[in-house]
Each structure stands twice: as C-alpha cells, then as structure tokens.
Design an enzyme around this catalytic site. Structure first.
Site, PDB file in Angstrom:
ATOM      1  N   GLU A  29      -2.167  -7.352   6.973  1.00  0.00           N
ATOM      2  CA  GLU A  29      -1.384  -7.090   7.841  1.00  0.00           C
ATOM      3  C   GLU A  29      -1.140  -7.862   9.416  1.00  0.00           C
ATOM      4  O   GLU A  29      -2.148  -8.364   9.210  1.00  0.00           O
ATOM      5  CB  GLU A  29      -1.250  -5.884   8.265  1.00  0.00           C
ATOM      6  CG  GLU A  29       0.786  -5.504   8.789  1.00  0.00           C
ATOM      7  CD  GLU A  29       1.512  -5.600   8.157  1.00  0.00           C
ATOM      8  OE1 GLU A  29       1.968  -6.935   7.900  1.00  0.00           O
ATOM      9  OE2 GLU A  29       1.731  -4.732   8.107  1.00  0.00           O
ATOM     10  N   HIS A  42       0.611  -1.149  -0.206  1.00  0.00           N
ATOM     11  CA  HIS A  42       0.307  -0.055   0.142  1.00  0.00           C
ATOM     12  C   HIS A  42       1.186   1.413   0.105  1.00  0.00           C
ATOM     13  O   HIS A  42       1.955   1.332   0.404  1.00  0.00           O
ATOM     14  CB  HIS A  42      -1.144   0.066   0.845  1.00  0.00           C
ATOM     15  CG  HIS A  42      -0.005  -0.280   2.781  1.00  0.00           C
ATOM     16  ND1 HIS A  42       0.233   1.113   2.966  1.00  0.00           N
ATOM     17  CD2 HIS A  42       0.188  -0.899   3.532  1.00  0.00           C
ATOM     18  CE1 HIS A  42       0.539   1.158   4.042  1.00  0.00           C
ATOM     19  NE2 HIS A  42       0.494  -0.337   4.570  1.00  0.00           N
TER      20      HIS A  42
END
Length: 334
Positions: free
Chosen positions: A191, A79
């Site tokens: 994550e 990201h």
C-alpha cells in the site's frame, strides 16, 4: 469511436476502420478471445511510419485468453475488511493511529474471504491460477491464504501450513498448503507507503512464523525499511512503483497470476494506464476496489480496442461493511 456493423466508418490513412475492426476481431480470435457484432469501443491506433500501426494494440478486460507469451491474465484482489477500515470509514484521521499498526482482518472481513473463496472455486478460477502474489502485510496475507489456499490443515511432518491457527488474532483454523498455487510475498505491491501505521509491516521473520508455507524469499530486508513515519509517498511514486511491479510480472513464466494487494496501490497504478483508452474503459480501470473485490484484467499495451466483462469478477463487500481505504486520507486532506 464506437464501431458497429451497421454504420459507415471513417478512414485511417486510406484504410477503413471496418477493415481494421475485421483484422482486430481476427487477431482476438487467434488469441482466444470471443467477439460479438456489438458496439466495440475503439481507441486511436499507435504511431508508425504512416502515422498509425496496421493493427491496434489494446488493453482489454477479457473473459478468455489463449495461454501465450504475448498475453497474460491478472486477477486483482483487494484485501478483506481490516480493523483500520472500520474506524477509518467514520473518521479518516483514525488511519494515523498506532493502534492499527499492520491491521488484521475483522470477523466480517473473514466472511468476505469465505465468500470470495467460494466464488473462485465455483467459477473455476481456482483451478486456473498458476501463482498468487501478495503484499507482505497481515491483511493481504490473510486474504491471500484464505481465498487461494488449501482446505483445512491436518498435522503432517512433511507438509507445513500456509497459515497457523489464530494467525493475527483471527480465531481461524490453520490453512493447508496442499492443492493450491504457490503464494509469494512481494514488496513492490504494498500500500501507499509512509505515515499511516496500518501500512507499516512487521518483520518478515514474524510473518514466516504465522505463514510458514508462504514464500518470502524475494523480500531483501527483515525489517521494514520502506515505510517512513514522517514521509508519505507521492501518488506519482506509487504509480511508478506499480509500473515497476507490472514490468516485473512480465518476467514471470506463469500465465495466470492472482495479485492480492491494496486499494491505493491498485488505484494509482491502474490510473497511470489506459490514457489512450476509450473514456468508459479508463473510468472502469480507475474505479476504487471494494474489500475482497476481484477483477480480471489482461494487459497487452496502453491502447484499447474493446472489452468484455469477465465472468470471474466478484463485487466484494459481502457481507457489507465499512471499508474506506486509508489512501483516501490523502485525498480528503488535500
């Protein structure tokens, strides 16, 4: 071992490495790879009844592949810069702050998104991707739709946008769902779970309002039942989840898949791969991703026999900014 056309090569059970190399190059050409008579990192052959297989399996960073069921290309993207990366780069304890719950992208992060989007279109990658998989967190959803989504959205009754205007306080216009691959949110590629508020997601119903054309149907629970305030996933658990995710990817019919995910998830998942690889390739696999970095990888098996840097890779961090991943907190704490 390094194989070239100018050295005498050792034998494996009576079969010369030169012969194996020749067979390997032939196999690569059949699968659509380009090979040159240069140094080729060579990995041990897998066990068979004679101690070695006739042809090595491999893990290769590839530039070209033929679309077949045996080989799939994965485009991996971390990201763009999130608000948590900025303070976290200066003080890793900032990742513990509730202020960064489900962190969104910074203005600099959106510039990184724009630059990566330009890259994937200029190199032709945007036209080849069949599917985009994204972690269901705000920063990855913003990155996925910003890089791989359609152009500016025009209000139409029959088409919903990928992202509504100003989603996540972005100040950005709505993004169209036309002329782009489908984008699917998958919980497995989140994550490192637990403790850090920046890695806790919102309710899926909230995301569905912000990203109407993203497919959230594979996520079973509206609320975040994976993240625990007082329990952090071990690195082994992250790697195991990553392996489960890769196994799931193999069940997909699409041949070229982009994955928008996180530094910690990528690092621990890829570190568990390639243990039979040449050390240089193992080192390359395990490098941390920069914000908005793109790498192209073809995974066939654990062993490796050669790699060729992809022409579609993108270094990320353009413009440059602080991007210390939250996962580094665990490493520094140890």
């Amino acid at each position: 071992m390094l194989i070239t056309d100018s050295v005498e090569l050792p034998q494996y059970n009576g079969i010369s490495s030169r012969h194996v190399s020749s067979c390997f190059h032939g196999a690569l050409h059949r699968y659509g790879y380009q090979c040159w008579p240069e140094l080729v990192p060579f990995a041990p052959l897998q066990n068979s009844s004679l101690g070695y297989s006739r042809l090595p399996s491999f893990l290769a960073f590839a530039r070209k592949t033929r679309q077949c069921g045996l080989i799939k290309q994965y485009i991996q993207v971390r990201h763009a810069q999130g608000i948590h990366n900025v303070d976290g780069d200066k003080n890793y304890k900032a990742y513990m702050s509730p202020e960064y719950f489900d962190a969104h992208i910074t203005p600099l992060g959106w510039q990184q998104v724009d630059n990566l989007r330009k890259h994937v279109h200029e190199c032709g990658l945007a036209k080849r991707i069949d599917l985009v998989i994204t972690s269901p967190l705000l920063r990855t959803l913003q990155t996925a739709v910003g890089v791989f989504g359609g152009d500016g959205y025009t209000d139409r009754m029959d088409v919903v946008p990928l992202m509504v205007a100003n989603a996540g306080n972005s100040g950005r216009a709505a993004i169209s769902s036309l002329n782009c691959p489908p984008i699917v949110a998958v919980e497995l590629c989140r994550e490192h779970l637990g403790v850090h508020p920046c890695d806790k997601r919102r309710n899926i119903s909230d995301y569905q309002f912000l990203f109407p054309a993203v497919d959230f149907s594979l996520i079973e629970s509206d609320e975040d039942t994976c993240w625990k305030a007082d329990v952090r996933e071990t690195t082994e658990e992250v790697a195991a989840r990553g392996q489960k995710f890769l196994n799931w990817l193999w069940t997909r019919k699409e041949k070229e898949i982009a994955i928008v995910t996180h530094s910690g998830f990528l690092f621990h998942t890829l570190s568990a791969l390639g243990n039979d690889c040449h050390p240089l390739v193992k080192k390359e696999i395990c490098k941390h991703f920069a914000n908005c970095e793109l790498r192209s990888m073809v995974i066939v098996d654990r062993s490796m026999i050669g790699f060729d840097p992809s022409t579609t890779n993108y270094p990320g961090k353009i413009p440059s900014g602080l991007d210390l991943p939250s996962d580094v907190v665990d490493e520094k704490a140890d």
